[in-house]
Design an enzyme around this catalytic site. Sequence first.
Site, PDB file in Angstrom:
ATOM      1  N   HIS A 114       0.781  -1.209   0.139  1.00 46.23           N
ATOM      2  CA  HIS A 114      -0.066   0.032  -0.011  1.00 46.23           C
ATOM      3  C   HIS A 114       0.880   1.172  -0.055  1.00 46.23           C
ATOM      4  O   HIS A 114       0.359   2.482  -0.027  1.00 46.23           O
ATOM      5  CB  HIS A 114      -0.947   0.123   1.266  1.00 46.23           C
ATOM      6  N   ALA A 115       2.146   1.304   0.113  1.00 43.74           N
ATOM      7  CA  ALA A 115       2.975   2.455   0.098  1.00 43.74           C
ATOM      8  C   ALA A 115       3.027   3.338  -0.757  1.00 43.74           C
ATOM      9  O   ALA A 115       3.354   4.722  -0.717  1.00 43.74           O
ATOM     10  CB  ALA A 115       4.514   1.855   0.303  1.00 43.74           C
TER      11      ALA A 115
END
Length: 184
Positions: A114-115
């Site tokens: 999800h970065a």
Amino acid sequence: MPSDLQGKTIAFLCAPEGTEQVELTEPWKAVEQAGATPRLVSTQSGRLQAFDHLDKADTFPVDTTVDVSDHTEFDGLLLPGGVANPDFLRTQPKAVAFAKSFFDAGKPVAVICHASWTLIEADAVRGRTLTSWPSLRTDLRNAGATWVDEEVQICEDGPNVLVSSRKPGDLKAFCQAAVDAFAR
């Protein structure tokens, strides 16, 4: 890891809470084994609380904060995932500016899971090709990126090298690609 990172320092940007532990610790080990010095950067000093999915895991000492550090101290940036980690970081202007500064300086960046939410907030994915956790596909496309479903994606169509991966199962390929990018 065959790439030599001797003398290089890599920033690992994480929120005070919510980082997926394995997405921090495995790349950290890979960077160290390649000869670099990893440094944990956060929005607060003290200790970072990592997670194993939704369960609290270990804590890690923060080396520096986005208030006092900038890209000139580092040779590359790695952003681990976890849902809560980048969701918090993207609401912190100094963290977003810190991440964006690596793009502006042409320094390599690696993101997993999800970065890339933090990079979307920094307007750093427009015109780039990335992979991520599948639920970010629409967010990335809406931000002007091309999303692909691959173990690791290396994008050089921009001011820097951008390495991305989808999930913890991709860590072996992600770590190697990140180390290779940091070695350039």
